[in-house]
Write an enzyme that holds these catalytic residues in place. Structure first.
Site, PDB file in Angstrom:
ATOM      1  N   HIS A 148     -22.847   5.626  -4.735  1.00  0.00           N
ATOM      2  CA  HIS A 148     -22.275   6.865  -5.093  1.00  0.00           C
ATOM      3  C   HIS A 148     -20.865   6.815  -5.241  1.00  0.00           C
ATOM      4  O   HIS A 148     -19.829   6.833  -4.597  1.00  0.00           O
ATOM      5  CB  HIS A 148     -22.382   7.894  -3.610  1.00  0.00           C
ATOM      6  CG  HIS A 148     -22.101   9.412  -3.872  1.00  0.00           C
ATOM      7  ND1 HIS A 148     -22.389  10.113  -2.987  1.00  0.00           N
ATOM      8  CD2 HIS A 148     -21.400   9.871  -4.998  1.00  0.00           C
ATOM      9  CE1 HIS A 148     -21.996  11.268  -3.444  1.00  0.00           C
ATOM     10  NE2 HIS A 148     -21.378  11.296  -4.408  1.00  0.00           N
TER      11      HIS A 148
ATOM     12  N   HIS B 122     -17.776   7.797  -8.418  1.00  0.00           N
ATOM     13  CA  HIS B 122     -17.387   8.732  -9.568  1.00  0.00           C
ATOM     14  C   HIS B 122     -16.278   7.932 -10.406  1.00  0.00           C
ATOM     15  O   HIS B 122     -15.200   7.609 -10.070  1.00  0.00           O
ATOM     16  CB  HIS B 122     -16.660   9.967  -9.296  1.00  0.00           C
ATOM     17  CG  HIS B 122     -17.468  11.000  -8.591  1.00  0.00           C
ATOM     18  ND1 HIS B 122     -18.356  11.751  -9.018  1.00  0.00           N
ATOM     19  CD2 HIS B 122     -17.902  11.057  -7.130  1.00  0.00           C
ATOM     20  CE1 HIS B 122     -19.203  12.615  -8.231  1.00  0.00           C
ATOM     21  NE2 HIS B 122     -18.870  12.087  -6.906  1.00  0.00           N
ATOM     22  N   LEU B 123     -16.879   7.280 -11.695  1.00  0.00           N
ATOM     23  CA  LEU B 123     -15.808   6.512 -12.187  1.00  0.00           C
ATOM     24  C   LEU B 123     -15.644   7.195 -13.522  1.00  0.00           C
ATOM     25  O   LEU B 123     -14.538   6.755 -14.406  1.00  0.00           O
ATOM     26  CB  LEU B 123     -16.911   5.297 -12.901  1.00  0.00           C
ATOM     27  CG  LEU B 123     -17.233   4.291 -11.785  1.00  0.00           C
ATOM     28  CD1 LEU B 123     -17.816   3.094 -12.252  1.00  0.00           C
ATOM     29  CD2 LEU B 123     -16.323   4.027 -10.781  1.00  0.00           C
TER      30      LEU B 123
ATOM     31  N   ASN C 267     -21.384  13.430 -13.329  1.00  0.00           N
ATOM     32  CA  ASN C 267     -20.664  14.609 -13.641  1.00  0.00           C
ATOM     33  C   ASN C 267     -19.384  14.210 -14.522  1.00  0.00           C
ATOM     34  O   ASN C 267     -18.270  14.339 -13.859  1.00  0.00           O
ATOM     35  CB  ASN C 267     -20.278  15.257 -12.330  1.00  0.00           C
ATOM     36  CG  ASN C 267     -19.559  14.721 -11.234  1.00  0.00           C
ATOM     37  OD1 ASN C 267     -19.695  13.492 -11.285  1.00  0.00           O
ATOM     38  ND2 ASN C 267     -18.779  15.063 -10.580  1.00  0.00           N
TER      39      ASN C 267
ATOM     40  N   HIS D  88     -23.650  12.120   1.025  1.00  0.00           N
ATOM     41  CA  HIS D  88     -22.528  12.268   1.625  1.00  0.00           C
ATOM     42  C   HIS D  88     -22.923  13.199   2.944  1.00  0.00           C
ATOM     43  O   HIS D  88     -22.335  14.521   3.246  1.00  0.00           O
ATOM     44  CB  HIS D  88     -21.497  12.782   1.103  1.00  0.00           C
ATOM     45  CG  HIS D  88     -21.715  13.792  -0.184  1.00  0.00           C
ATOM     46  ND1 HIS D  88     -22.610  14.651   0.143  1.00  0.00           N
ATOM     47  CD2 HIS D  88     -21.512  13.785  -1.400  1.00  0.00           C
ATOM     48  CE1 HIS D  88     -22.498  15.430  -1.172  1.00  0.00           C
ATOM     49  NE2 HIS D  88     -21.785  14.897  -2.075  1.00  0.00           N
TER      50      HIS D  88
ATOM     51  N   ASP E 256     -18.536   7.741  -1.804  1.00  0.00           N
ATOM     52  CA  ASP E 256     -18.162   8.899  -2.792  1.00  0.00           C
ATOM     53  C   ASP E 256     -16.837   8.610  -3.360  1.00  0.00           C
ATOM     54  O   ASP E 256     -16.210   9.780  -3.379  1.00  0.00           O
ATOM     55  CB  ASP E 256     -18.491  10.253  -2.025  1.00  0.00           C
ATOM     56  CG  ASP E 256     -18.354  11.487  -2.879  1.00  0.00           C
ATOM     57  OD1 ASP E 256     -18.482  11.395  -4.066  1.00  0.00           O
ATOM     58  OD2 ASP E 256     -18.228  12.644  -2.296  1.00  0.00           O
TER      59      ASP E 256
ATOM     60  N   HIS F 204      -8.939  11.330  -8.394  1.00  0.00           N
ATOM     61  CA  HIS F 204      -8.123  12.517  -9.302  1.00  0.00           C
ATOM     62  C   HIS F 204      -6.847  11.976  -9.619  1.00  0.00           C
ATOM     63  O   HIS F 204      -6.133  11.149  -8.947  1.00  0.00           O
ATOM     64  CB  HIS F 204      -8.230  13.549  -8.454  1.00  0.00           C
ATOM     65  CG  HIS F 204      -9.671  14.398  -8.347  1.00  0.00           C
ATOM     66  ND1 HIS F 204     -10.308  14.815  -9.365  1.00  0.00           N
ATOM     67  CD2 HIS F 204     -10.237  14.280  -7.109  1.00  0.00           C
ATOM     68  CE1 HIS F 204     -11.345  15.133  -8.883  1.00  0.00           C
ATOM     69  NE2 HIS F 204     -11.430  14.974  -7.432  1.00  0.00           N
TER      70      HIS F 204
END
Length: 421
Positions: free
Chosen positions: A53, A55-56, A87, A230, A303, A307
């Site tokens: 899990h 986010h790249l 996403n 999560h 997760d 940002h």
């Protein structure tokens, strides 16, 4: 290519040994030194970690992270395999995007990429994506993570279709109407701060609904595989625990930030602590830790959600949710829970356990096995310095803390993906 790593110890042993790697597989242990010789300096060797899990942010959000920075960060954290979430912009719901990500990742020499694809078109929750074509392109999981699956009928159809393809569906389990505009855990702290709260019931209600969908299909002889991402609350874990006792195809993951941080951290009004689902209470964290001990929680996942600093410096109500710390996950878990859980359990939760969730072969260090491994320095304490992160998100809740268990060498497919100088 031949590599020999010397002066290392296997997990559970104090005896120094060496391992020789040739053409991407483990050739053997305690063989004569051959090829490039790397001194492990007494470190402990384990199979490379598996992340289900992360986010790249590629495509379309590369100001936050990209494949190069994200997979380099993963390798620095001891990970050999990373499942990236869909996403992105555009959403990973097109086989061509899956193929392009795999092609690019294969040129980087970092952690191995395994893309997750969207369960529904555009992650809108209204119609299934082309799941068969996405699997054939290389997707390993279906999920609308980043969004909640509000349409139960579509989720049910997605679970059935994925099962026919031998695939797992993972879900962000929150009821959007109960969550509403909540930005932190609903409770004493949110009330004291006057901040909109996200109740534990939002997670538990959605987990209960999804389990009933799985149960209904199982009763008709149509078993499916649901993975809850999560997990953050005690009540939701109890629901998963009960589903397992009923023999349902339900698994779950817990993130280190939900084990090591609580909603008390939000008293600083610092959005670096804003995540979805939110940080909960100490009682929830303790319950999740017990779930790791008794096997109710299947695996750990980070997760990893980078940002920009500017985004996280916004007001708590407006800042995006997410913490990026794939480079810290093992040192954080080992430092905080090495004594209570034990090294072998932590390694299992980050290697064999996620492999079992996915139905992949469990990683080993046996002769002939794929040469994916990590060497940890379990003794040296080092300060967390975000400026040294490989990730583009060079800030963290644990900045300045002292941790031990840092990876010093990560080998993926028989090649050095990370080496601490």
């Amino acid at each position: 290519m031949i590599i020999t790593i010397t002066n290392i110890k296997r997990v559970g042993s104090d005896e120094l040994t060496s391992v020789t790697i040739e053409n991407g597989v483990i050739k053997g242990w305690n063989l004569p030194e051959d090829g490039e010789v790397i001194d492990g300096h007494g470190g402990t060797v384990a199979p490379a970690l598996i992340e289900l899990h992360a986010h790249l942010r590629e495509p379309g959000q590369t100001q936050k992270e990209d494949l190069a920075s994200g997979l380099a960060a993963a390798a620095a954290g001891g990970y050999g395999t990373v499942v990236c979430m869909p996403n992105t912009s555009p959403v990973i719901d097109d086989p061509a995007i899956v193929r392009s990500l795999l092609e690019k990742a294969g040129t980087l020499g970092q952690a191995r990429l395994k893309p997750a694809a969207a369960l529904t078109r555009g992650q809108q929750g209204e119609a299934l994506a082309e799941l068969t074509y996405l699997k054939n392109a290389g997707a390993v999981m279906f999920t609308d993570d980043g969004r909640t699956n509000e349409n139960a009928r579509v989720l049910r159809l997605g679970l059935e279709t994925a099962a026919s393809l031998g695939m797992v569906v993972s879900v962000h389990a929150e009821d959007a109407s109960l969550r509403a505009d909540g930005v932190m855990n609903e409770g004493a702290v949110s009330e004291a701060l006057g901040v909109p709260g996200n109740p534990a019931a939002a997670e538990a209600a959605r987990v209960a609904r999804d389990i009933e969908i799985v149960a209904g299909l199982a009763a008709q002889g149509r078993p499916v595989r649901l993975h809850v991402q999560h997990l953050s609350t005690a009540r939701a874990l109890d629901l998963v625990r009960d589903a397992k006792k009923r023999g349902l195809g339900v698994t779950c993951e817990v993130c280190p930030h939900h084990l090591t941080l609580t909603d008390e951290a939000l008293r600083a009004f610092d959005a670096v602590y804003k995540v979805a689902p939110p940080l909960r209470t100490q009682a929830d964290a303790d319950h999740l830790l017990e779930g790791l001990r008794d096997g109710s929680v299947d695996c750990l996942a980070t997760d990893h959600a980078p940002h920009t600093r500017a985004e996280k410096e916004r007001d708590l109500l407006d800042a995006p949710s997410g913490i990026a710390y794939i480079e810290l996950a093992f040192p954080l878990m080992y430092t905080r829970f090495g004594e209570s859980l034990g090294l072998e359990k932590i390694v299992e939760l980050l290697t064999a356990a996620p492999a079992r969730v996915m139905g992949w072969p469990e990683p080993t260090l046996d002769t002939g096995a794929p040469a994916d491994l990590v060497v940890f320095d379990l003794d040296t304490q080092r300060e967390v310095k975000p400026t040294e992160f490989k990730s583009k998100a060079k800030f963290t809740p644990w900045a300045g803390e002292t941790l031990k268990g840092w990876p010093v060498l990560t080998v993926v497919d028989g090649k050095v993906a990370y080496r601490r100088e």
